[in-house]
Design an enzyme around this catalytic site. Sequence first.
Site, PDB file in Angstrom:
ATOM      1  N   ARG A 292       0.815  -1.214   0.000  1.00  0.00           N
ATOM      2  CA  ARG A 292       0.000   0.000   0.000  1.00  0.00           C
ATOM      3  C   ARG A 292       0.854   1.270   0.000  1.00  0.00           C
ATOM      4  O   ARG A 292       0.551   2.230  -0.715  1.00  0.00           O
ATOM      5  CB  ARG A 292      -0.883  -0.018   1.260  1.00  0.00           C
ATOM      6  CG  ARG A 292      -2.019   0.974   1.253  1.00  0.00           C
ATOM      7  CD  ARG A 292      -2.737   0.980   2.610  1.00  0.00           C
ATOM      8  NE  ARG A 292      -3.013  -0.328   3.125  1.00  0.00           N
ATOM      9  CZ  ARG A 292      -4.183  -0.965   3.022  1.00  0.00           C
ATOM     10  NH1 ARG A 292      -5.193  -0.393   2.410  1.00  0.00           N
ATOM     11  NH2 ARG A 292      -4.338  -2.166   3.541  1.00  0.00           N
ATOM     12  N   CYS A 360     -26.175  -3.649  -7.416  1.00  0.00           N
ATOM     13  CA  CYS A 360     -27.522  -3.931  -6.926  1.00  0.00           C
ATOM     14  C   CYS A 360     -27.552  -4.174  -5.431  1.00  0.00           C
ATOM     15  O   CYS A 360     -27.993  -5.224  -4.973  1.00  0.00           O
ATOM     16  CB  CYS A 360     -28.100  -5.110  -7.681  1.00  0.00           C
ATOM     17  SG  CYS A 360     -28.305  -4.695  -9.400  1.00  0.00           S
TER      18      CYS A 360
HETATM   19  N1  LLP Z   1       3.449  -8.967   3.389  1.00  0.00           N
HETATM   20  C1  LLP Z   1       2.481  -9.841   3.713  1.00  0.00           C
HETATM   21  C2  LLP Z   1       2.846 -11.188   4.131  1.00  0.00           C
HETATM   22  C3  LLP Z   1       1.137  -9.450   3.631  1.00  0.00           C
HETATM   23  O1  LLP Z   1       0.198 -10.315   3.949  1.00  0.00           O
HETATM   24  C4  LLP Z   1       0.815  -8.138   3.199  1.00  0.00           C
HETATM   25  C5  LLP Z   1      -0.570  -7.726   3.077  1.00  0.00           C
HETATM   26  C6  LLP Z   1       1.855  -7.272   2.854  1.00  0.00           C
HETATM   27  C7  LLP Z   1       3.168  -7.716   2.970  1.00  0.00           C
HETATM   28  C8  LLP Z   1       1.626  -5.888   2.344  1.00  0.00           C
HETATM   29  O2  LLP Z   1       0.943  -5.101   3.242  1.00  0.00           O
HETATM   30  P1  LLP Z   1       0.752  -3.532   2.972  1.00  0.00           P
HETATM   31  O3  LLP Z   1       2.098  -2.885   3.040  1.00  0.00           O
HETATM   32  O4  LLP Z   1       0.128  -3.384   1.649  1.00  0.00           O
HETATM   33  O5  LLP Z   1      -0.138  -3.099   4.074  1.00  0.00           O
HETATM   34  N2  LLP Z   1      -7.103  -6.186   1.135  1.00  0.00           N
HETATM   35  C9  LLP Z   1      -6.753  -5.393   2.304  1.00  0.00           C
HETATM   36  C10 LLP Z   1      -5.296  -5.479   2.632  1.00  0.00           C
HETATM   37  C11 LLP Z   1      -4.840  -6.878   2.926  1.00  0.00           C
HETATM   38  C12 LLP Z   1      -3.375  -6.924   3.238  1.00  0.00           C
HETATM   39  C13 LLP Z   1      -2.916  -8.318   3.224  1.00  0.00           C
HETATM   40  N3  LLP Z   1      -1.522  -8.474   3.432  1.00  0.00           N
HETATM   41  C14 LLP Z   1      -7.158  -3.955   2.064  1.00  0.00           C
HETATM   42  O6  LLP Z   1      -7.700  -3.647   1.020  1.00  0.00           O
HETATM   43  O7  LLP Z   1      -6.964  -3.125   2.931  1.00  0.00           O
END
Ligand code: LLP
Length: 440
Positions: A292, A360
């Site tokens: 992110r 919907c």
């Molecule tokens: N590493 C692992 C093992 C992870 O499971 C994740 C995210 C990341 C790195 C990266 O995390 P970030 O830096 O993006 O926070 N669909 C959800 C987010 C799920 C995150 C899952 N794991 C949303 O839309 O907020």
Amino acid sequence: MLLGTQRINAQGHLAIGGCDTVELARQYGTPLYVMDEADIRQKCRALRAAYEKRYPNSLMLFATKSFMNLAICRIMDEEGMGLDLSSGGEAYTALKAGFPMERTYLHGNNKSMWELTLAVESGVGRIVLDNEREMDLLQAVAAERGLVQDVLLRVTPGIKPQTHSFIQTGQIDTKFGLGISTGYAIKGLATAKGLPNLNIVGLHCHIGSNIMGLDSFEMAARMMIRFAAQVRDELDITISELDLGGGVGVRYMEDDQPPSPEDYAEAVITGLHDEIEKYRLPHPRLLQEPGRAIVGEAGTTLYTIGTIKDVPGIRRYVSVDGGMSDNPRPTLYDAKYSALAANRASAPLTQKVTVAGKHCECDNLIFDVQLPEVEPGDILAVQTTGAYNYTMASNYNRFTRPAVVLVHEGTAEVIVERETLDDLLSHDRLPERLQPSVTA
Ligand code: LLP
């Protein structure tokens, strides 16, 4: 709020990467994901610099689950990043993009045989084992090919960061990894040590996502080093790599205050150095896996405004031509977003509206956003949609998934084509007995 290269141009339109978004909407249609290449590259550089200056033996991985396609793999390669892959599909995409596979890490809590086989055969650098079952599967795959595979073990440090409960993953009650406090982590390492075709190089943890505070990151770093000392003392295994996951938050709303790369690196690395000294451990290679934080703010979704409905005294619904199929996050996580009218970007904000999707059910993308007077045909730009929008998009209600356009210094290029209605039909099969009758 203007993010990355977003500017308001002489026409009063929102421009990103030097491209007028109203023109992009006209040319490529809506909904449209627009990705700001300069912002993505700047985020990679800032994170890498913050880490490398304090801890030269570090590698930044991009978590491809947040945004994945061939073009992003090429950008990450050019920026000297590695990739955190969460599935066989992501590994396959990286391979097809010509990404140096030795800089990739494969994750997942239930890797299947084909994923492990693909990973081993395509030279994935490290496989991050999640459980003992995967150890046995991987041992078999590697032994059959006469290879020794480098692995990390994912452990759960028992930390619950402040974020939406659906995206907390570091606590003991989670499907991921082996718990440190339950004793499963040390037991798992002992098992892996006995498998001749696995080479344990390190440990991994990931405590959650969209985290705004730094305490949990620092705490995780400290706990992982303490555990590395236990692993050395009890199993005589040297932890030469420590992957502390991703999770840094981004600006969805004007008043969100995510940590800067410098503050993030400082907190993590201070915790790390302290504990390394205390336990007299060698310095492991340090990895982080932001998703992110690299692509979130770089993404903007353009929509065309359609129906505007007033519920007198209550609210005004401004409907757009997409919704939960291109951005499921408000529905799933109650996620908040900011938006602006792209073709009236300098007009005074005179009203508070609810931005409704067109699915919907009650898929409202944003409750209560300030907009100028708008009318059907105007372009709405929803910001900070770069992470977990395109990758979580669906065909709900038989919507076609939007195109993704990469903008950079006045040039726009399609990096993912818009799906067509025929794409949707191309996987349908009609059994003979269900064919429409010719007599009808
Ligand atoms: N590493 C692992 C093992 C992870 O499971 C994740 C995210 C990341 C790195 C990266 O995390 P970030 O830096 O993006 O926070 N669909 C959800 C987010 C799920 C995150 C899952 N794991 C949303 O839309 O907020």
